[in-house]
Design a protein around this motif. Structure first.
Motif, PDB file in Angstrom:
ATOM      1  N   ALA A  48      24.436  10.617  45.060  1.00 42.83           N
ATOM      2  CA  ALA A  48      23.003  10.772  44.813  1.00 42.83           C
ATOM      3  C   ALA A  48      22.175  10.566  46.072  1.00 42.83           C
ATOM      4  CB  ALA A  48      22.556   9.801  43.720  1.00 42.83           C
ATOM      5  N   ASN A  49      22.689   9.799  47.036  1.00 43.99           N
ATOM      6  CA  ASN A  49      21.895   9.503  48.233  1.00 43.99           C
ATOM      7  C   ASN A  49      22.175  10.466  49.387  1.00 43.99           C
ATOM      8  OD1 ASN A  49      24.472   8.613  48.722  1.00 43.99           O
ATOM      9  ND2 ASN A  49      23.864   6.773  49.807  1.00 43.99           N
ATOM     10  N   ILE A  50      22.895  11.562  49.120  1.00 45.77           N
ATOM     11  CA  ILE A  50      23.178  12.558  50.143  1.00 45.77           C
ATOM     12  C   ILE A  50      22.101  13.636  50.110  1.00 45.77           C
ATOM     13  CG2 ILE A  50      24.778  14.369  50.880  1.00 45.77           C
ATOM     14  CD1 ILE A  50      25.779  11.585  51.492  1.00 45.77           C
ATOM     15  N   THR A  51      21.489  13.921  51.253  1.00 43.78           N
ATOM     16  CA  THR A  51      20.547  15.022  51.352  1.00 43.78           C
ATOM     17  C   THR A  51      21.089  16.041  52.347  1.00 43.78           C
ATOM     18  OG1 THR A  51      19.290  13.803  53.027  1.00 43.78           O
ATOM     19  CG2 THR A  51      18.513  13.663  50.754  1.00 43.78           C
ATOM     20  N   VAL A  52      20.772  17.315  52.097  1.00 47.74           N
ATOM     21  CA  VAL A  52      21.287  18.380  52.953  1.00 47.74           C
ATOM     22  C   VAL A  52      20.244  18.760  53.990  1.00 47.74           C
ATOM     23  CG1 VAL A  52      22.801  19.236  51.142  1.00 47.74           C
ATOM     24  CG2 VAL A  52      20.502  20.214  51.382  1.00 47.74           C
ATOM     25  N   SER A  53      20.669  19.498  54.994  1.00 43.15           N
ATOM     26  CA  SER A  53      19.816  19.780  56.148  1.00 43.15           C
ATOM     27  C   SER A  53      18.763  20.843  55.866  1.00 43.15           C
ATOM     28  CB  SER A  53      20.674  20.242  57.327  1.00 43.15           C
ATOM     29  OG  SER A  53      21.221  21.523  57.060  1.00 43.15           O
ATOM     30  N   GLY A  54      18.977  21.663  54.851  1.00 43.55           N
ATOM     31  CA  GLY A  54      18.085  22.786  54.612  1.00 43.55           C
ATOM     32  C   GLY A  54      18.573  24.060  55.271  1.00 43.55           C
ATOM     33  N   LYS A  55      19.620  23.968  56.105  1.00 40.82           N
ATOM     34  CA  LYS A  55      20.221  25.136  56.733  1.00 40.82           C
ATOM     35  C   LYS A  55      21.528  25.484  56.029  1.00 40.82           C
ATOM     36  CE  LYS A  55      18.601  25.581  61.463  1.00 40.82           C
ATOM     37  NZ  LYS A  55      18.336  27.018  61.332  1.00 40.82           N
ATOM     38  N   ALA A  56      21.594  26.700  55.504  1.00 35.79           N
ATOM     39  CA  ALA A  56      22.848  27.161  54.927  1.00 35.79           C
ATOM     40  C   ALA A  56      23.826  27.507  56.048  1.00 35.79           C
ATOM     41  CB  ALA A  56      22.601  28.368  54.046  1.00 35.79           C
ATOM     42  N   PHE A  57      25.120  27.454  55.740  1.00 31.73           N
ATOM     43  CA  PHE A  57      26.137  27.869  56.709  1.00 31.73           C
ATOM     44  C   PHE A  57      27.128  28.788  56.013  1.00 31.73           C
ATOM     45  CE2 PHE A  57      27.433  23.898  54.826  1.00 31.73           C
ATOM     46  CZ  PHE A  57      28.795  23.983  54.622  1.00 31.73           C
TER      47      PHE A  57
ATOM     48  N   VAL B  57      21.221  20.127  44.916  1.00 32.73           N
ATOM     49  CA  VAL B  57      21.182  19.309  46.126  1.00 32.73           C
ATOM     50  C   VAL B  57      19.714  19.149  46.511  1.00 32.73           C
ATOM     51  CG1 VAL B  57      23.455  19.962  46.985  1.00 32.73           C
ATOM     52  CG2 VAL B  57      21.469  21.335  47.610  1.00 32.73           C
ATOM     53  N   TYR B  58      19.442  18.153  47.349  1.00 32.34           N
ATOM     54  CA  TYR B  58      18.080  17.883  47.789  1.00 32.34           C
ATOM     55  C   TYR B  58      18.016  17.953  49.311  1.00 32.34           C
ATOM     56  CZ  TYR B  58      16.949  16.220  43.098  1.00 32.34           C
ATOM     57  OH  TYR B  58      16.733  16.143  41.739  1.00 32.34           O
ATOM     58  N   GLU B  59      16.952  18.562  49.805  1.00 37.06           N
ATOM     59  CA  GLU B  59      16.701  18.586  51.233  1.00 37.06           C
ATOM     60  C   GLU B  59      15.856  17.381  51.627  1.00 37.06           C
ATOM     61  OE1 GLU B  59      14.906  22.307  52.118  1.00 37.06           O
ATOM     62  OE2 GLU B  59      16.568  23.487  51.299  1.00 37.06           O
ATOM     63  N   LYS B  60      16.067  16.885  52.813  1.00 36.90           N
ATOM     64  CA  LYS B  60      15.336  15.725  53.312  1.00 36.90           C
ATOM     65  C   LYS B  60      13.826  15.984  53.238  1.00 36.90           C
ATOM     66  CE  LYS B  60      17.106  12.677  55.408  1.00 36.90           C
ATOM     67  NZ  LYS B  60      17.703  11.378  55.021  1.00 36.90           N
ATOM     68  N   GLY B  61      13.111  15.075  52.582  1.00 40.12           N
ATOM     69  CA  GLY B  61      11.666  15.173  52.495  1.00 40.12           C
ATOM     70  C   GLY B  61      11.149  16.155  51.465  1.00 40.12           C
ATOM     71  N   ASN B  62      12.040  16.796  50.717  1.00 38.33           N
ATOM     72  CA  ASN B  62      11.629  17.766  49.698  1.00 38.33           C
ATOM     73  C   ASN B  62      12.103  17.279  48.328  1.00 38.33           C
ATOM     74  OD1 ASN B  62      11.001  19.947  48.097  1.00 38.33           O
ATOM     75  ND2 ASN B  62      12.092  21.453  49.340  1.00 38.33           N
ATOM     76  N   PRO B  63      11.181  16.919  47.425  1.00 41.80           N
ATOM     77  CA  PRO B  63      11.591  16.390  46.127  1.00 41.80           C
ATOM     78  C   PRO B  63      12.060  17.464  45.154  1.00 41.80           C
ATOM     79  CG  PRO B  63       9.200  16.507  46.233  1.00 41.80           C
ATOM     80  CD  PRO B  63       9.717  16.913  47.597  1.00 41.80           C
ATOM     81  N   VAL B  64      11.881  18.734  45.521  1.00 39.39           N
ATOM     82  CA  VAL B  64      12.262  19.825  44.615  1.00 39.39           C
ATOM     83  C   VAL B  64      13.760  20.099  44.758  1.00 39.39           C
ATOM     84  CG1 VAL B  64      11.875  22.228  43.986  1.00 39.39           C
ATOM     85  CG2 VAL B  64       9.963  20.837  44.815  1.00 39.39           C
ATOM     86  N   PRO B  65      14.532  20.015  43.682  1.00 39.01           N
ATOM     87  CA  PRO B  65      15.973  20.244  43.787  1.00 39.01           C
ATOM     88  C   PRO B  65      16.297  21.712  44.031  1.00 39.01           C
ATOM     89  CG  PRO B  65      15.352  19.989  41.487  1.00 39.01           C
ATOM     90  CD  PRO B  65      14.117  19.701  42.291  1.00 39.01           C
TER      91      PRO B  65
END
Length: 206
Positions: free
Chosen positions: A43-52, A71-79
């Motif tokens: 639950a405490n893992i956030t992704v970078s927002g960049k797909a690979f 998944v959640y991006e850092k600073g973005n509450p929208v899943p």
């Protein structure tokens, strides 16, 4: 003299901005390795927002499970909705992983290759959160329509799931947000940063 100094300053700024992106991008491209207690994304893992991108001429996987997740991006509450695949053991032939780490004025692609010889890249306890998957797939003893909670305690009750004893995917093309594995062995690892004109066409697939 001042023009030269200004150019050096602007160039240094671009490279520093790239370096900030490249470190996490390289970690993503290498398949971030974490030991997960139950195979689910913590639950405490956030992704970078960049797909690979991940490509392989062939994947052989034992203990395949698939269900929906977020998944959640850092600073973005929208899943962000994703498809989650778990594979107990995977062999990946001619593995390619790439991430576009470009910044304005500086095209950059980080690319990793492995498993190109007789020995494939291997992963145990692998989990992938993905946006898309393409290829030709053959499933052995597949079960479609299972409740996802029968596959993972982290899944939503009543949500769709499927599983298979073995899966073979040829021509694998996957766009992913997050990857974990208990162990990830990259046989014959090659990592290269492609920049400027050399970055064109260096992603694993278009």
């Amino acid at each position: 003299m001042k023009d030269s100094e200004d150019r050096q300053l602007r160039g240094g700024t671009r490279w520093r901005r790239f370096a900030v992106l490249a470190v996490p991008a390289a970690a993503v491209a290498g398949g971030i390795v974490f030991g997960m207690a139950n195979g689910a994304i913590a639950a405490n893992i956030t992704v970078s927002g960049k797909a690979f991108k991940v490509g392989a001429t062939r994947l052989e996987g034992d203990g395949f499970k698939q269900y929906g997740g977020v998944v959640y991006e850092k600073g973005n509450p929208v899943p962000r909705p994703v498809a989650i695949s778990e594979i107990g053991h995977a062999d990946l032939y001619n593995l390619c992983q790439s991430v576009n780490a470009s910044v304005p004025g500086l095209p950059v692609v980080l690319r990793i290759e492995a498993g190109g010889g007789r020995q494939p890249a291997t992963a145990d306890g692998m989990l992938i959160a993905m946006d898309s998957l393409a290829g030709d797939a053959t499933f052995t003893k597949i079960k479609i329509g299972q409740d996802a909670t029968d596959l993972s305690a982290a899944a939503q009750e009543g949500s769709f799931g499927q599983s298979s004893e073995h899966v073979t995917i040829t021509g694998l093309e996957q766009v992913a947000r997050y990857t974990t594995a208990g162990t990830f062995k990259l046989t014959g690892l090659k990592l290269k940063v492609h920049a400027f004109g050399d970055a064109a066409g260096k992603e694993c697939f278009s």
